[in-house]
Design a protein around this motif. Structure first.
Motif, mmCIF file in Angstrom:
data_model
loop_
_atom_site.group_PDB
_atom_site.id
_atom_site.type_symbol
_atom_site.label_atom_id
_atom_site.label_comp_id
_atom_site.label_asym_id
_atom_site.label_seq_id
_atom_site.Cartn_x
_atom_site.Cartn_y
_atom_site.Cartn_z
ATOM 1 N N ALA A 2 5.911 -3.432 7.079
ATOM 2 C CA ALA A 2 5.971 -3.775 5.537
ATOM 3 C C ALA A 2 4.678 -3.298 4.839
ATOM 4 O O ALA A 2 4.893 -2.772 3.545
ATOM 5 C CB ALA A 2 6.083 -5.359 5.372
ATOM 6 N N PHE A 17 5.036 -7.298 9.522
ATOM 7 C CA PHE A 17 4.073 -7.153 8.504
ATOM 8 C C PHE A 17 3.669 -6.070 8.573
ATOM 9 O O PHE A 17 3.231 -5.423 7.292
ATOM 10 C CB PHE A 17 2.942 -8.396 8.886
ATOM 11 N N TYR A 44 -5.793 -11.139 6.612
ATOM 12 C CA TYR A 44 -4.364 -11.340 6.756
ATOM 13 C C TYR A 44 -3.968 -12.253 8.149
ATOM 14 O O TYR A 44 -2.950 -12.601 8.474
ATOM 15 C CB TYR A 44 -3.606 -9.904 6.990
ATOM 16 N N VAL A 65 0.863 -1.663 -4.472
ATOM 17 C CA VAL A 65 0.735 -2.889 -5.394
ATOM 18 C C VAL A 65 0.251 -3.980 -4.562
ATOM 19 O O VAL A 65 -0.544 -4.710 -4.829
ATOM 20 C CB VAL A 65 1.951 -3.079 -6.243
ATOM 21 N N ALA A 77 2.990 -12.741 2.659
ATOM 22 C CA ALA A 77 1.735 -12.577 3.420
ATOM 23 C C ALA A 77 0.507 -12.428 2.559
ATOM 24 O O ALA A 77 -0.588 -12.740 2.822
ATOM 25 C CB ALA A 77 1.964 -11.519 4.143
ATOM 26 N N ILE A 78 0.767 -11.786 1.387
ATOM 27 C CA ILE A 78 -0.427 -11.301 0.510
ATOM 28 C C ILE A 78 -0.668 -12.720 -0.536
ATOM 29 O O ILE A 78 -1.832 -12.457 -1.162
ATOM 30 C CB ILE A 78 -0.242 -10.199 -0.453
ATOM 31 N N LEU A 99 5.981 -9.067 2.641
ATOM 32 C CA LEU A 99 4.827 -8.743 2.009
ATOM 33 C C LEU A 99 4.324 -9.648 0.856
ATOM 34 O O LEU A 99 3.136 -10.124 0.682
ATOM 35 C CB LEU A 99 4.773 -7.254 1.198
ATOM 36 N N SER A 149 -0.273 -8.901 -7.984
ATOM 37 C CA SER A 149 0.118 -8.132 -6.918
ATOM 38 C C SER A 149 1.314 -8.919 -6.223
ATOM 39 O O SER A 149 2.267 -8.465 -5.857
ATOM 40 C CB SER A 149 -0.951 -8.193 -5.772
ATOM 41 N N GLN A 162 -4.733 -10.784 -7.577
ATOM 42 C CA GLN A 162 -3.808 -10.934 -6.428
ATOM 43 C C GLN A 162 -2.887 -11.650 -6.714
ATOM 44 O O GLN A 162 -1.906 -11.369 -6.313
ATOM 45 C CB GLN A 162 -5.066 -12.026 -5.713
ATOM 46 N N GLY A 166 -4.099 -6.337 -4.986
ATOM 47 C CA GLY A 166 -5.041 -7.594 -5.470
ATOM 48 C C GLY A 166 -6.002 -8.454 -4.417
ATOM 49 O O GLY A 166 -7.146 -8.678 -4.970
ATOM 50 N N LEU A 167 -6.167 -7.833 -3.368
ATOM 51 C CA LEU A 167 -7.100 -8.461 -2.304
ATOM 52 C C LEU A 167 -8.264 -7.392 -2.473
ATOM 53 O O LEU A 167 -9.275 -7.845 -2.490
ATOM 54 C CB LEU A 167 -6.473 -8.320 -0.744
#
Ligand SMILES: [Mn+2]
Ligand SMILES: [Mn+2]
Ligand SMILES: [Mn+2]
Ligand SMILES: [Mn+2]
Lengths: 445, 445, 445, 445
Positions: free
Chosen positions: C247, C244, C260, C373, D406-407, D403, D384, D381, C377-378
């Motif tokens: 990445a 992660f 996360y 990118v 995870a997001i 990724l 993304s 989010q 979002g977060l």
């Protein structure tokens, strides 16, 4: 609502019969119960002539629409559903100054987006904002439909400096451009659709469709080959440079000649200037003749001579818009509204002229994304001018007015800007109360 | 790296001694091991004159910097750390055409952002993009520092059409403006800081600080009262209209006179034109005199006469930039780079001229947000022009070139645009291979 | 100014000795004439303990800095040059509730960007806005430097709801992350530069440089391989999933674990919760011990035990910032300011945490363009939360507060949001006067 | 075109009879000459069953529409006017894995915007992009109308990674939401208009109108008071927290429960999981029963049982869209298209689900400007996630896929993301050729 109430400010205008005709024509779906024609005391005589004609028209048509005439704006506005504004602060005499003073300095006056338009805006915006304050109090649910020029700049001012959100600016140019394309293609106008986007009097046809199929290049080729003028009454139709029109790839509006054919336009206007003729004066004569006609007690329809006046489709556009709002028609019309992201690069809260879906909740702009790169600059420049001019109109700040003048693309120097500004502030001072203090301060510069 | 390798393309330029002087002065912190001066065969004589002077300067200074002279660009580029480009495709003769042909049509030539600049760009961009391709292969980690004009337009083209990301455009105007402000305030220039933002030759000083305290209005008052010119060698310093400069509220650059004082500038240039003198011709004479001096085998320093040449601070700016990158200085310099959001409304991937923090990883632009509304339009218009011109330069598309010409704010009509374009395409055809096919196609229009 | 006046609101904090030490250390270039420590009456005892220690420190150092102690904020603010705020409305007891109540519902409290942080913001923002009003009246040229948490959310509120523009939010996280990277690479921290961008406690290191050369991947590999924790005192350093972190490609901050590694963090906190220990309680104990030390009349330096407290570098960051503003240092520091376009996609007028050049005119953000990118979002989600929470804090609108709670990424359902909100509104009601009316209204739902 | 050619890829789907019915119903204005049903060899039996039914339906209706059945996609595509795609790579068995594997880790599978949707996207996007390449060669003027899920993510991938610009993503949710509002208000659905904007399965009703008058609050009150579910077949309709729905102020879609009621949804799914039932399995049973019905040689209409299947209105939406494009209807439909500025803050070139005017030239999005601040974060989010997932699908990059996982807002930790990813890559490996190399590389981690 049972029956609609429309208030027309500047109701003594020679255009009013077209509006009345439009409302009569649509009566079945747009049942207007009351039409209030409002004007200032100085315009009372015209108001009564036009009002009498309106009554004869309504009677002839046999529709139960009441015509009210008044100089008391606040009385008229009470509970209105729609308010249209077609005012001319300072009358045609002021327009003549807007056009002639710049020419004295070798500059095109251009009564909408040029130095002349700046002064029309400085005179008109405070009055429109007063009307907005009245609307907020007396008919907060009404739609304001303005077709006073400069319509884009005024919409910008209303959006930024009034609490009114139900406001639309209207111009007959997009309809005229569609008509003209139809003529070029020799088809009926309702088979033509054009994606309009830009600013008022700075609008482009991005794509042109015949029966839904794109024919943009075909139309531009016709224009390039000079087969037809695409002009409005008051703008000479010089031939476009054919490679330029092809290179542009989109349909310019007649007013684009001021920016892309500045030299030819200026030379033409200087000719008229020397002959002591301006568009304002031509219009004054036309107006006089129209009111002669209107006086005739036997006239009970819109006289065909009105079409020559140059404002064709204006009132029709207004009726169409009112109809679509009232009936939630969701058809597409081209109007001046808050951009809301529809044209990239223009602030979301600025006015643009763009195709909208017209709903009961008002016009919703259809996104076009980025304008073609080569036209972005000019559009932005006019937007800079509009925003600066609107701020000057509201604040009465001399320096803002000077900036607006100097950044206008038709104005060739800071010195000319200052000279024109000072002469025009003086010439129009009776209609520019907001500049009062500053002007005298300025006198001591 | 042990010792830096710098390659200067267009090394036979009369500016080179300033660059050499700058490198010598900084040798302790910026140990340049090899300086390669590259030029084309036609420029070989000048290259050798300048190269010999450079060697004498180095020897006199006692620094171990090797001077290499070559016409083989690819040989020179191998493993370079920095590549500077100061090329003039078509020599001063081409510049003379750039300036004179437009004047024939009553239009300012303006060799950077005007019609002349368009042609300089059309000639220069393909060569710079060739250099970029060589850099990618031969020294992919090198920084390209371009000070060929039009530096903003060329940076735009490099960012959009080359794979090179380590590219900076350089102009001496911001340094010159700072010097001038220091003169106005009668203080040392290092006490002055200016927030610069805009485009190349279209840059504004948004805020001016003396010892960290804002003095913008004080400086503008001084300029308004005409106490001092703020000009560069090649631009006449007409007095600004004092109310305009106050209204503007920010510091314009000398080139802004072309847009805000168009009429005066044009009149002045037409006078010179009629006397058969243009800036290009003045410069040609200066160059001749300089090379006479450079030939002198006793000369081993930069001759003071070079300062007159008009390009003062250019090479110094380049040395400063290289120094700050190499030494990760994190000081602030004003350069042309990818906007990256620093100026709102300009595309993130377009070039802007802006204050940057200079790090080992290159310049990082400092955000200024929105430019003042009244100047946004002009800046956008030049950006439209730059993007259209860059596309024309890369594609050789006749219509794109015509559009670039026609939308330039100095060009008064589509017809003049077409005439100038055609005459200039013909005049420069030896340097415009990308337009070859199209021009003949165009002939049959 | 002759000698600087600094006002520290919340001056009775256990952190104050660090601030005093920082000012003493910099006295030569940053000549602070007066340091005013301000606290509320309830904190008077602590204020006096800390104030006495500050005086002993100053005396020992031999610098002529006056220490003033007062509970009269307005007296202190008069003509201040810098105002720092380090307040804790409701004391550590409130923090304990912020952390424990959510855990009751199986939700992480998170005292900055989580449900706990929402309540800290609701309590703190009205007080900070009061201070802003005082500043406007009493020292309009002062810089406000806030390090009360949630520092980003509070900066957002100050930018949107106060007239103060000279306001900066401060966090010690970026300094801490730099220190940690230095430890990982076994080099001195001043050789490390990190491009920070994001929001407070949601900041990323986009690129990491050692002596100006990028080493981002090397650092991420070290972190992936678990060689070192990158954590702050109050956040457990679970091993990141190595793929992660690779990445992600950029350096997360310790608080990113909440988003996360939500599950691990929650499990850990629930363990503590069950053992009846929260961070607030640990801190309460530490504070008690610190004040025991501070009382010692022989202590005249910052005691080393303070470092354990978790706020290391906070006051140092403040001193650094004040120093760079005062001395126009133009160095780079990471602070919370108006975005101004520096991070694409975040509103220009919202707060961001970003590298800035620190000038006498304040911090200027360095543009980074688009965040990668996958993290956009977060970041946007936290910004939505911050903006909604700030509006709730200012308006006291129950529904806005509920929305802020429900959209927080740590909150798993609308039902839990409502329950926590109601319980926390009740628990903190003494510190939430703006919600008074609404809460009782709510009771009748 | 004389008679329209439609190609339906995945033509063996149980939904096809609805499509056929829709085309028959509209035959007069939408004269489809040829309908090609295409499927893969493995689906040939179903294709023939459905195809035979389609022929019986056409015959019964008496319209001259040819039904072609083929497994040769390229043969079918030649000169098509419209291509619809309703494919399910890996069949319902794959969907079952998408849903069940995440539940093993305590995570909601969510077959569209969740971890399950990620894998559906990874399987489906390469096939859709293949179809795009075929379209480009064989029917470059055709419109691609995709209703394979995840429809938003697939539209994102088509817009970014294929040359096809005439592509629309379709979902039945907006129609369903409108129907549901009509039910709540007990009026006919055609009297309801909703301003939809957001992303696929993340769409909001910003304003709700009954006969053109806004009734948003009235509808939200009804929903808050629990009078009616607003759900689709496959999503349980937990009661919304009433204050939350009022605070939100806009209409959420059923899928919003996954984000605003995560806990309840997870608990529900875990119950099913333990009982060994997932939505995929329910659907498998329904499908089996439907095909039993379809086999009946006496059946010559769409059987009413199909409505239960959960995809109601899908094919109807497709027919409506085709009708409006073909007939240039300029009505408003809610589809997935290039944003083009219509929703501020979403990239212009990303896909959004939004109200569009449907013209012969395709859908034109109606600008909505900014979404309400509290929902911007969640929408960003998911965007993304979509962009990262689309990139992973095209590149086969393991880290990008990690990724994306995870997001995703449903995934609670980096560790769970990695475990699910690895198990799902293995489980679906037959359908993920693009990951082949990387997976084995990954094995050696
Ligand atoms: Mn008009
Ligand atoms: Mn320059
Ligand atoms: Mn912090
Ligand atoms: Mn769907």
């Amino acid at each position: 609502m049972k029956g609609i109430k429309i208030v027309t400010i500047g109701g003594g205008s020679s255009y009013t019969p077209e509006l009345v005709e439009g409302l009569i024509k649509r009566y079945e779906t747009l049942p207007v119960r009351e039409l209030w024609l409002v004007d200032i005391p100085k315009g009372k005589e015209k108001l009564e002539i036009v009002g009498a004609l309106a009554r004869r028209m309504v009677e002839k048509a046999g529709v139960p629409m009441e015509i009210h005439l008044t100089c008391d704006r606040r009385e008229a506005l009470k509970d209105a559903d729609f308010v249209t504004t077609q005012i001319r602060v300072g009358f045609l005499a002021a327009r003549a100054k807007d056009e002639r003073i710049p020419l004295k300095y070798g500059v095109i006056g251009q009564e909408t987006n040029g130095p002349g338009g700046l002064f029309k805006a400085l005179r008109t915006i405070p009055v429109i904002l007063d009307i907005c304050r009245d609307i907020e109090q007396l008919c907060p649910n009404a739609w304001l439909i303005n077709f006073s020029n400069p319509a884009g700049l005024i919409t910008e001012a209303v959006l930024r400096y009034s609490p009114i959100r139900k406001a639309v600016g209207l111009c007959n140019l997009p309809i005229g451009m569609r008509m003209n394309v139809a003529r070029l293609l020799e088809v009926n106008a309702d088979r033509i659709h054009i994606d309009f986007a830009g600013l008022n009097h700075m609008v482009f046809g991005l794509n042109i469709y015949l029966d839904g199929k794109e024919v943009t290049d075909r139309v531009l080729d016709l224009i390039a080959s000079g087969e037809a003028g695409d002009t409005v009454k008051n703008i000479p139709d010089f031939q476009w440079e054919q490679d330029f029109i092809k290179a542009l790839g989109i349909l310019p509006c007649p007013y684009h000649r001021y920016y892309y054919q500045t030299k030819q336009m200026l030379d033409e206007q200087l000719k008229d200037y020397k002959r002591n003729v301006t568009r304002a004066e031509v219009v004054q004569q036309l107006e006089k003749e129209l009111f002669e006609l209107y006086r005739d007690p036997h006239l009970n329809i819109k006289p065909p001579q009105l079409e020559k006046r140059g404002g064709a489709y204006y009132s029709d556009a207004a009726c169409s818009l009112i109809d679509s709002i009232y009936n939630d028609k969701k058809d597409i019309q081209t109007v001046n509204v808050r951009n809301n992201g529809a044209i990239s690069g223009i602030p979301a809260d600025s006015a643009v002229e763009i195709n909208c879906v017209i709903t009961k909740d008002g016009p919703r702009p259809i996104s076009v994304g980025e304008l073609p790169v080569p036209v972005q600059g000019l559009v932005q420049q006019i937007k800079s001018f509009e925003r600066t001019a609107a701020e000057a109109a509201v604040t009465g700040d001399y320096h803002k007015a000077l900036l607006a003048m100097a950044i206008n693309p038709l104005v060739p120097s800071d010195a000319a800007a200052k000279q024109m500004l000072d002469e025009m502030l003086e010439a129009h001072k009776g209609y520019l109360p907001q500049f009062k203090g500053l002007q005298s301060a300025n006198a001591s510069y």
